[in-house]
Design a protein around this motif. Structure first.
Motif, PDB file in Angstrom:
ATOM      1  N   SER A 192      21.388   9.624  -5.880  1.00  0.00           N
ATOM      2  CA  SER A 192      20.971   9.840  -4.491  1.00  0.00           C
ATOM      3  C   SER A 192      19.904  10.930  -4.407  1.00  0.00           C
ATOM      4  N   VAL A 193      20.004  11.940  -5.260  1.00  0.00           N
ATOM      5  CA  VAL A 193      18.991  12.998  -5.305  1.00  0.00           C
ATOM      6  C   VAL A 193      17.692  12.441  -5.879  1.00  0.00           C
ATOM      7  N   ARG A 194      17.796  11.642  -6.922  1.00  0.00           N
ATOM      8  CA  ARG A 194      16.606  11.044  -7.539  1.00  0.00           C
ATOM      9  C   ARG A 194      15.856  10.171  -6.532  1.00  0.00           C
ATOM     10  N   VAL A 195      16.604   9.412  -5.738  1.00  0.00           N
ATOM     11  CA  VAL A 195      15.975   8.555  -4.728  1.00  0.00           C
ATOM     12  C   VAL A 195      15.365   9.402  -3.618  1.00  0.00           C
ATOM     13  N   TRP A 196      16.104  10.424  -3.163  1.00  0.00           N
ATOM     14  CA  TRP A 196      15.607  11.226  -2.045  1.00  0.00           C
ATOM     15  C   TRP A 196      14.299  11.933  -2.397  1.00  0.00           C
ATOM     16  N   VAL A 197      14.246  12.562  -3.559  1.00  0.00           N
ATOM     17  CA  VAL A 197      13.043  13.311  -3.941  1.00  0.00           C
ATOM     18  C   VAL A 197      11.836  12.383  -4.009  1.00  0.00           C
ATOM     19  N   ARG A 198      11.995  11.238  -4.628  1.00  0.00           N
ATOM     20  CA  ARG A 198      10.869  10.306  -4.750  1.00  0.00           C
ATOM     21  C   ARG A 198      10.494   9.704  -3.393  1.00  0.00           C
ATOM     22  N   GLY A 199      11.510   9.396  -2.588  1.00  0.00           N
ATOM     23  CA  GLY A 199      11.222   8.861  -1.263  1.00  0.00           C
ATOM     24  C   GLY A 199      10.515   9.866  -0.379  1.00  0.00           C
ATOM     25  N   ARG A 200      10.941  11.135  -0.467  1.00  0.00           N
ATOM     26  CA  ARG A 200      10.308  12.168   0.360  1.00  0.00           C
ATOM     27  C   ARG A 200       8.860  12.374  -0.056  1.00  0.00           C
ATOM     28  N   ALA A 201       8.600  12.331  -1.353  1.00  0.00           N
ATOM     29  CA  ALA A 201       7.217  12.447  -1.822  1.00  0.00           C
ATOM     30  C   ALA A 201       6.388  11.261  -1.339  1.00  0.00           C
ATOM     31  N   ALA A 202       6.989  10.066  -1.352  1.00  0.00           N
ATOM     32  CA  ALA A 202       6.263   8.863  -0.931  1.00  0.00           C
ATOM     33  C   ALA A 202       5.873   8.927   0.537  1.00  0.00           C
ATOM     34  N   ILE A 203       6.804   9.327   1.411  1.00  0.00           N
ATOM     35  CA  ILE A 203       6.465   9.366   2.833  1.00  0.00           C
ATOM     36  C   ILE A 203       5.518  10.525   3.121  1.00  0.00           C
ATOM     37  N   ALA A 204       5.643  11.627   2.389  1.00  0.00           N
ATOM     38  CA  ALA A 204       4.726  12.747   2.601  1.00  0.00           C
ATOM     39  C   ALA A 204       3.288  12.327   2.307  1.00  0.00           C
ATOM     40  N   LEU A 205       3.074  11.714   1.151  1.00  0.00           N
ATOM     41  CA  LEU A 205       1.723  11.307   0.765  1.00  0.00           C
ATOM     42  C   LEU A 205       1.241  10.121   1.593  1.00  0.00           C
ATOM     43  N   GLY A 206       2.137   9.166   1.852  1.00  0.00           N
ATOM     44  CA  GLY A 206       1.742   8.000   2.635  1.00  0.00           C
ATOM     45  C   GLY A 206       1.388   8.362   4.066  1.00  0.00           C
ATOM     46  N   TYR A 207       2.186   9.214   4.683  1.00  0.00           N
ATOM     47  CA  TYR A 207       1.916   9.645   6.055  1.00  0.00           C
ATOM     48  C   TYR A 207       0.590  10.399   6.116  1.00  0.00           C
ATOM     49  N   GLU A 208       0.337  11.242   5.102  1.00  0.00           N
ATOM     50  CA  GLU A 208      -0.914  12.003   5.065  1.00  0.00           C
ATOM     51  C   GLU A 208      -2.106  11.143   4.671  1.00  0.00           C
ATOM     52  N   GLY A 209      -1.845   9.969   4.101  1.00  0.00           N
ATOM     53  CA  GLY A 209      -2.937   9.125   3.631  1.00  0.00           C
ATOM     54  C   GLY A 209      -3.586   9.671   2.380  1.00  0.00           C
ATOM     55  N   ALA A 210      -2.794  10.323   1.531  1.00  0.00           N
ATOM     56  CA  ALA A 210      -3.333  10.979   0.337  1.00  0.00           C
ATOM     57  C   ALA A 210      -2.723  10.381  -0.926  1.00  0.00           C
ATOM     58  N   SER A 211      -3.520  10.314  -1.998  1.00  0.00           N
ATOM     59  CA  SER A 211      -3.023   9.881  -3.313  1.00  0.00           C
ATOM     60  C   SER A 211      -2.165   8.625  -3.180  1.00  0.00           C
ATOM     61  N   LEU A 212      -2.762   7.559  -2.663  1.00  0.00           N
ATOM     62  CA  LEU A 212      -1.990   6.376  -2.290  1.00  0.00           C
ATOM     63  C   LEU A 212      -1.270   5.733  -3.472  1.00  0.00           C
ATOM     64  N   SER A 213      -1.905   5.682  -4.625  1.00  0.00           N
ATOM     65  CA  SER A 213      -1.243   5.074  -5.782  1.00  0.00           C
ATOM     66  C   SER A 213      -0.033   5.887  -6.211  1.00  0.00           C
ATOM     67  N   VAL A 214      -0.143   7.204  -6.120  1.00  0.00           N
ATOM     68  CA  VAL A 214       0.997   8.056  -6.469  1.00  0.00           C
ATOM     69  C   VAL A 214       2.119   7.855  -5.454  1.00  0.00           C
ATOM     70  N   ALA A 215       1.758   7.782  -4.172  1.00  0.00           N
ATOM     71  CA  ALA A 215       2.767   7.535  -3.136  1.00  0.00           C
ATOM     72  C   ALA A 215       3.494   6.220  -3.399  1.00  0.00           C
TER      73      ALA A 215
END
Length: 369
Positions: A192-215
């Motif tokens: 659950s921690v592994r999923v949360w950390v990666r998911g939080r990074a994904a929405i942070a970058l996706g919402y900002e429109g930054a580093s799309l491939s990494v998101a």
């Protein structure tokens, strides 16, 4: 050089090694890279010249600095914190803080969980600079204690939040911190921690429109770890939806958003004021920007109405997010000057100490449209 990142991003794009070589030849207009070259880069047998690193960053849609960096490890943790902290905090104060903690009774895991809860709440209302200053000191202390799965969980979540204090466009900071946080989460022995950390990074970058491939990569990793409804999975789906919307794939964006709604119905939060929560108002902030990016004015307005109705008055920064989304809608509708002026006025009404890096990036998205 981050060899593993090249391989991961290539696979996220669905390319073979030969396919990536072809893309590089096409973009660079130098047909000299082969599948064998890509294979050597990914295995660390050879390092691409700066010329090819720049084109790799372009083709893989990742900041150049993220490719240049070596994969993070525990030893890099303290040096990364120290390097980031010199500007916001006097170095002598940091050293004193670290040694004082080492010479006194070791903080308990409960102490660190209380810190997590406090930071989750404070992030919602304080500016990035203040959060970064405080986290820098605490991460220096925590670095001395990450010797058990429970402590790695705390470290992973705090490092994710620390990454949020840097703009996603700064690949040497935000992206690298998210990667380090994901590595730390893997040591927590908790999916659950592994999923949360990666998911939080994904929405942070996706919402900002930054580093799309990494998101997208973080989102795919989170979704592959577990299919159980959770906030991490919700964040991953919404982050991936924003990536699809920015790339112009409206069908994929809508499909992902619908799946995100189903996960929200099962796992949404009651807590209204924590970065570790996704209550109704925050889900609709995600949906508001997504609809604005898709040019769906009616859906955006519906999401904004729901978000505004449930948004706590103590969180004015997120009310500004909604105003920024309206500005983006105007830009998408063809009124670029009016939309930028509307968003700028909304941003100016928010006290400067409440500004976030995300708001500034949304402003840049409109100005660059």
């Amino acid at each position: 050089m981050n060899c593993d990142l090249i391989r991961k991003l290539r696979l996220e794009h669905g390319w073979s090694q030969a396919g990536l070589a072809d893309k590089l030849c096409e973009v660079s207009q130098h047909p000299t890279v082969t599948r064998a070259d890509v294979s050597r880069w990914e295995r660390g047998k050879r390092t691409p010249r700066p010329f090819w690193l720049r084109h790799l960053a372009t083709v893989l849609e990742v900041p150049l600095t993220a490719l240049e960096a070596d994969p993070v490890n525990r030893r890099a943790f303290i040096s990364e914190v120290a390097a980031a902290s010199i500007a916001p905090i006097v170095a002598s104060d940091l050293i004193e803080h670290g040694f004082a903690a080492a010479l006194t009774k070791r903080p308990t895991l409960d102490h660190w969980h209380a810190k997590l809860a406090s930071y989750g709440s404070d992030y919602m209302s304080l500016g990035a600079a203040e959060i970064q200053n405080r986290l820098t000191s605490d991460l220096l202390v925590l670095q001395q204690q990450v010797d058990a799965p429970g402590m790695w969980e705390v470290a992973a979540k705090l490092m994710t939040l620390y990454g949020k204090t840097f703009p996603g466009a700064d690949g040497s900071k935000a992206v690298n911190w998210y990667m380090m946080a994901a590595n730390a989460a893997d040591r927590s022995d908790d999916d659950s921690v592994r999923v949360w950390v990666r998911g939080r990074a994904a929405i942070a970058l996706g919402y900002e429109g930054a580093s799309l491939s990494v998101a997208e990569s973080f989102a795919n990793q989170a979704l592959a770890i577990s299919d159980r409804p959770s906030l991490g999975r919700l964040n991953a789906l919404m982050g991936k939806a924003h990536v699809a919307a920015i790339r112009g794939d409206s069908r994929a964006a809508r499909t992902l958003a619908e799946e995100g709604r189903r996960v929200f119905d099962a796992a949404g939060s009651e807590d209204q004021e924590s970065d570790y929560a996704v209550p109704l108002w925050r889900m609709n902030v995600f949906m508001s920007l997504l609809a604005a990016r898709l040019g769906d004015e009616q859906a955006a307005l519906r999401a904004q109405d729901v978000a505004a109705k449930h948004l706590p008055l103590s969180l004015p920064r997120f009310a500004t997010h909604l105003e920024m989304h309206r500005g983006l809608m105007m830009v998408r509708a063809g009124d670029r000057h009016g939309g930028i002026a509307y968003a700028r006025e909304a941003l100016d009404r928010l006290p400067p100490e409440k500004h976030s890096l995300t708001l500034r990036m949304l402003m840049s998205e409109m100005e660059d449209a």
